[in-house]
Write an enzyme that holds these catalytic residues in place. Structure first.
Site, PDB file in Angstrom:
ATOM      1  N   TYR A  22      -5.604 -62.763 -33.335  1.00  7.58           N
ATOM      2  CA  TYR A  22      -6.465 -63.895 -32.957  1.00  7.58           C
ATOM      3  C   TYR A  22      -5.665 -65.195 -33.077  1.00  7.58           C
ATOM      4  O   TYR A  22      -5.630 -66.007 -32.153  1.00  7.58           O
ATOM      5  CB  TYR A  22      -7.721 -63.944 -33.835  1.00  7.58           C
ATOM      6  CG  TYR A  22      -8.594 -65.137 -33.516  1.00  7.58           C
ATOM      7  CD1 TYR A  22      -9.309 -65.193 -32.313  1.00  7.58           C
ATOM      8  CD2 TYR A  22      -8.696 -66.228 -34.387  1.00  7.58           C
ATOM      9  CE1 TYR A  22     -10.094 -66.297 -31.996  1.00  7.58           C
ATOM     10  CE2 TYR A  22      -9.482 -67.327 -34.080  1.00  7.58           C
ATOM     11  CZ  TYR A  22     -10.176 -67.357 -32.889  1.00  7.58           C
ATOM     12  OH  TYR A  22     -10.942 -68.458 -32.571  1.00  7.58           O
ATOM     13  N   GLY A  70     -17.807 -69.172 -20.906  1.00  7.72           N
ATOM     14  CA  GLY A  70     -18.429 -68.838 -22.191  1.00  7.72           C
ATOM     15  C   GLY A  70     -19.621 -69.735 -22.490  1.00  7.72           C
ATOM     16  O   GLY A  70     -19.832 -70.142 -23.638  1.00  7.72           O
ATOM     17  N   SER A  97      -8.230 -73.389 -31.507  1.00  5.47           N
ATOM     18  CA  SER A  97      -8.799 -73.166 -32.840  1.00  5.47           C
ATOM     19  C   SER A  97      -7.830 -73.727 -33.878  1.00  5.47           C
ATOM     20  O   SER A  97      -6.611 -73.798 -33.630  1.00  5.47           O
ATOM     21  CB  SER A  97      -8.955 -71.656 -33.081  1.00  5.47           C
ATOM     22  OG  SER A  97      -9.318 -71.407 -34.421  1.00  5.47           O
ATOM     23  N   LYS A 106      -4.364 -68.048 -30.129  1.00  4.85           N
ATOM     24  CA  LYS A 106      -4.655 -69.484 -30.166  1.00  4.85           C
ATOM     25  C   LYS A 106      -3.363 -70.315 -30.317  1.00  4.85           C
ATOM     26  O   LYS A 106      -3.272 -71.412 -29.783  1.00  4.85           O
ATOM     27  CB  LYS A 106      -5.647 -69.795 -31.295  1.00  4.85           C
ATOM     28  CG  LYS A 106      -7.022 -69.134 -31.097  1.00  4.85           C
ATOM     29  CD  LYS A 106      -7.760 -69.672 -29.872  1.00  4.85           C
ATOM     30  CE  LYS A 106      -9.172 -69.150 -29.747  1.00  4.85           C
ATOM     31  NZ  LYS A 106      -9.908 -69.706 -28.599  1.00  4.85           N
TER      32      LYS A 106
HETATM   33  N1  LIG Z   1     -17.136 -70.182 -33.971  1.00  6.53           N
HETATM   34  C1  LIG Z   1     -16.042 -70.614 -34.546  1.00  6.53           C
HETATM   35  O1  LIG Z   1     -15.984 -70.789 -35.768  1.00  6.53           O
HETATM   36  C2  LIG Z   1     -14.828 -70.932 -33.705  1.00  6.53           C
HETATM   37  C3  LIG Z   1     -13.761 -71.581 -34.335  1.00  6.53           C
HETATM   38  C4  LIG Z   1     -12.639 -71.905 -33.597  1.00  6.53           C
HETATM   39  C5  LIG Z   1     -12.570 -71.585 -32.251  1.00  6.53           C
HETATM   40  N2  LIG Z   1     -13.608 -70.942 -31.656  1.00  6.53           N
HETATM   41  C6  LIG Z   1     -13.466 -70.613 -30.232  1.00  6.53           C
HETATM   42  O2  LIG Z   1     -14.559 -71.128 -29.507  1.00  6.53           O
HETATM   43  C7  LIG Z   1     -14.747 -70.325 -28.334  1.00  6.53           C
HETATM   44  C8  LIG Z   1     -16.217 -69.968 -28.220  1.00  6.53           C
HETATM   45  O3  LIG Z   1     -16.574 -69.172 -29.333  1.00  6.53           O
HETATM   46  P1  LIG Z   1     -18.026 -69.223 -30.000  1.00  6.53           P
HETATM   47  O4  LIG Z   1     -17.841 -69.477 -31.423  1.00  6.53           O
HETATM   48  O5  LIG Z   1     -18.931 -70.069 -29.225  1.00  6.53           O
HETATM   49  O6  LIG Z   1     -18.391 -67.665 -29.869  1.00  6.53           O
HETATM   50  P2  LIG Z   1     -19.627 -66.910 -29.190  1.00  6.53           P
HETATM   51  O7  LIG Z   1     -20.892 -67.534 -29.630  1.00  6.53           O
HETATM   52  O8  LIG Z   1     -19.393 -65.474 -29.487  1.00  6.53           O
HETATM   53  O9  LIG Z   1     -19.429 -67.174 -27.625  1.00  6.53           O
HETATM   54  C9  LIG Z   1     -18.372 -66.576 -26.915  1.00  6.53           C
HETATM   55  C10 LIG Z   1     -18.546 -66.838 -25.438  1.00  6.53           C
HETATM   56  O10 LIG Z   1     -17.423 -66.300 -24.737  1.00  6.53           O
HETATM   57  C11 LIG Z   1     -17.869 -65.440 -23.702  1.00  6.53           C
HETATM   58  N3  LIG Z   1     -16.917 -64.335 -23.510  1.00  6.53           N
HETATM   59  C12 LIG Z   1     -16.406 -63.508 -24.434  1.00  6.53           C
HETATM   60  N4  LIG Z   1     -15.553 -62.640 -23.866  1.00  6.53           N
HETATM   61  C13 LIG Z   1     -15.516 -62.949 -22.541  1.00  6.53           C
HETATM   62  C14 LIG Z   1     -14.822 -62.422 -21.426  1.00  6.53           C
HETATM   63  N5  LIG Z   1     -13.988 -61.382 -21.507  1.00  6.53           N
HETATM   64  N6  LIG Z   1     -15.034 -62.988 -20.203  1.00  6.53           N
HETATM   65  C15 LIG Z   1     -15.881 -64.006 -20.076  1.00  6.53           C
HETATM   66  N7  LIG Z   1     -16.576 -64.552 -21.087  1.00  6.53           N
HETATM   67  C16 LIG Z   1     -16.392 -64.014 -22.318  1.00  6.53           C
HETATM   68  C17 LIG Z   1     -19.236 -64.936 -24.152  1.00  6.53           C
HETATM   69  O11 LIG Z   1     -20.027 -64.639 -23.006  1.00  6.53           O
HETATM   70  P3  LIG Z   1     -20.803 -63.245 -22.774  1.00  6.53           P
HETATM   71  O12 LIG Z   1     -20.836 -62.519 -24.082  1.00  6.53           O
HETATM   72  O13 LIG Z   1     -22.151 -63.682 -22.283  1.00  6.53           O
HETATM   73  O14 LIG Z   1     -19.991 -62.578 -21.746  1.00  6.53           O
HETATM   74  C18 LIG Z   1     -19.794 -66.171 -24.868  1.00  6.53           C
HETATM   75  O15 LIG Z   1     -20.388 -67.052 -23.949  1.00  6.53           O
HETATM   76  C19 LIG Z   1     -13.819 -69.117 -28.469  1.00  6.53           C
HETATM   77  O16 LIG Z   1     -12.675 -69.344 -27.679  1.00  6.53           O
HETATM   78  C20 LIG Z   1     -13.456 -69.133 -29.953  1.00  6.53           C
HETATM   79  O17 LIG Z   1     -12.203 -68.560 -30.187  1.00  6.53           O
HETATM   80  C21 LIG Z   1     -14.740 -70.600 -32.354  1.00  6.53           C
END
Ligand SMILES: NC(=O)c1ccc[n+]([C@@H]2O[C@H](COP(=O)([O-])OP(=O)(O)OC[C@H]3O[C@@H](n4cnc5c(N)ncnc54)[C@H](OP(=O)(O)O)[C@@H]3O)[C@@H](O)[C@H]2O)c1
Length: 272
Positions: free
Chosen positions: A147, A9, A134, A151
């Site tokens: 979701y 990711g 998360s 987690k």
């Molecule tokens: N943002 C928040 O507030 C938050 C809070 C708590 C936890 N998180 C966690 O942090 C992590 C990253 O999230 P983010 O906030 O950075 O979101 P994001 O900006 O949407 O990035 C998500 C990343 O995951 C990749 N991805 C999604 N589905 C995939 C799949 N099936 N196979 C391979 N790659 C995949 C996407 O790559 P492509 O689209 O290029 O394939 C992208 O690089 C996630 O696990 C999320 O649950 C986020």
């Protein structure tokens, strides 16, 4: 010799920030996303990243990516399992297919990526695995039951895995972000409207959740924490990061009666 890191990711948000920071700290970083290299505008990738296409719901794709890193770099010292996505909607309205997809990406996909890296880390008698969980894996989020479940599952997985891999010099930690401003909010798949009985409350809650995300912290903060953790001799089991009030919430949940915590959360979301 540069330490070799694989970040899933890495094309967006938290994974992008972690990959960039590791590169600037002198790590050799391989990063993944689902699109082919040609379909990603180069400026969108962290400078210096060695990009590989990988879908974490496809074990063959994971296997070939991990083998490619081994062929190129000879080892994987660090795995940052960050790829993930979110769905929102009531349990009653969520289809089995969408619920399965949520669990497949966030839990099984992460688990399979780790499993595929383990034999290589075991052979080299060294490995550091950081799973991006998360705070929603500590507190059940209304209208995000699947979701949160994905987690919560990673929390149990982390605890169990640590015992198994410790004898091989492999350490595991789950990082629990609160709300961060990333592409996550816009990518969320929402299922509302098929059952009007849920519509009003679900809308109130989701609007609040998305507002909190959009006002959330800069993902750079997670990257700084990850670098700090990797500098330690031993990883903690879990580490939370993000807005203070959200981290306080997770702490409060541990020390006050469950019913009282539920009441506070209900008031927070205005869904009494
Ligand atoms: N943002 C928040 O507030 C938050 C809070 C708590 C936890 N998180 C966690 O942090 C992590 C990253 O999230 P983010 O906030 O950075 O979101 P994001 O900006 O949407 O990035 C998500 C990343 O995951 C990749 N991805 C999604 N589905 C995939 C799949 N099936 N196979 C391979 N790659 C995949 C996407 O790559 P492509 O689209 O290029 O394939 C992208 O690089 C996630 O696990 C999320 O649950 C986020």
């Amino acid at each position: 010799m540069k330490k070799v890191a694989l970040v899933t990711g890495a094309t967006s948000g938290i994974g992008h920030a972690i990959a960039s920071r590791l590169i600037s700290e002198g790590y050799r970083v391989f990063g993944t996303g689902r699109r082919s290299r040609e379909n990603i505008p180069v400026p969108l990738l962290p400078y210096g990243l060695e990009y590989l296409q990988m879908d974490i719901t496809n074990p063959d794709s994971i296997e070939s990516t991990v083998l490619e890193v081994i062929a190129e770099a000879g080892r994987i010292d660090i795995l940052i399992a960050c790829a993930g996505m979110g769905i929102a909607g009531s349990v009653e309205e969520t289809t089995f297919a969408l619920a399965s997809h949520q669990i497949n990406v966030n839990f099984l996909g992460t688990a399979q990526t780790i499993k595929t890296c383990l034999p290589h880390m075991r052979n080299q008698s060294f490995g550091r695995i950081i799973i991006i969980g998360s705070l929603a894996g500590r507190i059940g989020m209304p209208y995000q039951a699947y979701y949160s479940s994905s987690k919560f599952a990673l929390e149990g997985f982390t605890e169990a895995l640590r015992y198994e891999v410790k004898p091989f010099g492999i350490d595991v930690c789950i990082v629990e972000p609160g709300d961060f401003r990333t592409g996550f909010t816009d990518s969320r798949q929402k299922i509302f409207g098929t059952t009007p009985a849920y519509a009003t409350r679900a809308k109130i809650v989701l609007e609040k959740q998305e507002k909190d995300e959009k006002n959330g912290d800069n993902p750079e903060k997670v990257a700084i924490l990850v670098v700090r953790l990797l500098a330690k001799r031993k990883l903690p089991i879990r580490a939370s990061v993000g807005p203070m009030v959200q981290r306080l919430g997770a702490w409060l949940k541990r020390i006050i009666p469950a019913k009282l915590f539920e009441k506070i959360y209900t008031i927070y979301y205005s869904i009494r």
